[in-house]
Motif scaffolding. Structure first.
Motif: not given
Length: 182
Positions: A20-31
């Protein structure tokens, strides 16, 4: 061996928490930067006069590259009297980081409203907005285009002609190297 050590023992759900942490770390900048798909959004500096070489504000004007400060590029067109008759500047996401171009556009719009222009109009939605305003003989146009901000200023232009120049500049700046006129 690790079962008795409080720091090294296995914990239930730790893998899911890490995923979950890795997903957020990758998805937040893209969003956050989801609307920055302009070909020049990541440019730090460029020769704006070369990119806008097909733009013709008037037949007797000579383009000159000006030194940009806090912008990716500045081009000025000088008249026969060496006065700046038309000017274009480009600001990219990289130039105003960590702000977003939309925030910068909103602040600029608010400043223009406060100064009381002679004419004022805003069109479009966030990501693709245009701001037209006039102060005396100077007509200005601010264009937000998916990660870049284009500012145009012209002396003694009619609104329709100035709008046409804005659309033409936006089209030229969206062209990739393969599409550019030679």
């Amino acid at each position: 061996m690790y079962e008795n050590d409080p720091w090294l023992r296995r914990r239930a759900g730790a893998g899911a928490l890490l995923a979950l942490f890795l997903l957020l770390a990758l998805a937040l900048p893209l969003w956050l930067f989801r609307g920055n798909d302009h070909p020049l959004a990541g440019a730090e500096s460029l020769d704006l006069c070369a990119k806008l070489s097909a733009l013709a504000p008037a037949p007797d004007l000579e383009p000159r590259t000006a030194r940009p400060f806090g912008m990716a590029g500045v081009c000025q067109w000088l008249g026969p009297d060496q006065q700046i008759r038309f000017e274009a500047s480009l600001t990219t996401t990289r130039n105003i980081s960590p702000q977003l171009v939309a925030d910068h556009f909103g602040r600029w719009r608010d400043e223009v409203k406060v100064t009381g222009p002679d004419e004022f109009a805003e069109t479009g939605e966030e990501g693709e907005r245009r701001l037209y305003y006039r102060r005396g003989r100077n007509r200005e146009q601010l264009i937000e285009d998916r990660g870049v901000m284009i500012w145009l200023r012209g002396l003694d232009y009619e609104r329709a002609e100035f709008e046409r120049l804005g659309f033409e500049a936006q089209t030229l700046l969206r062209q990739t190297a393969e599409e550019a006129p030679r």
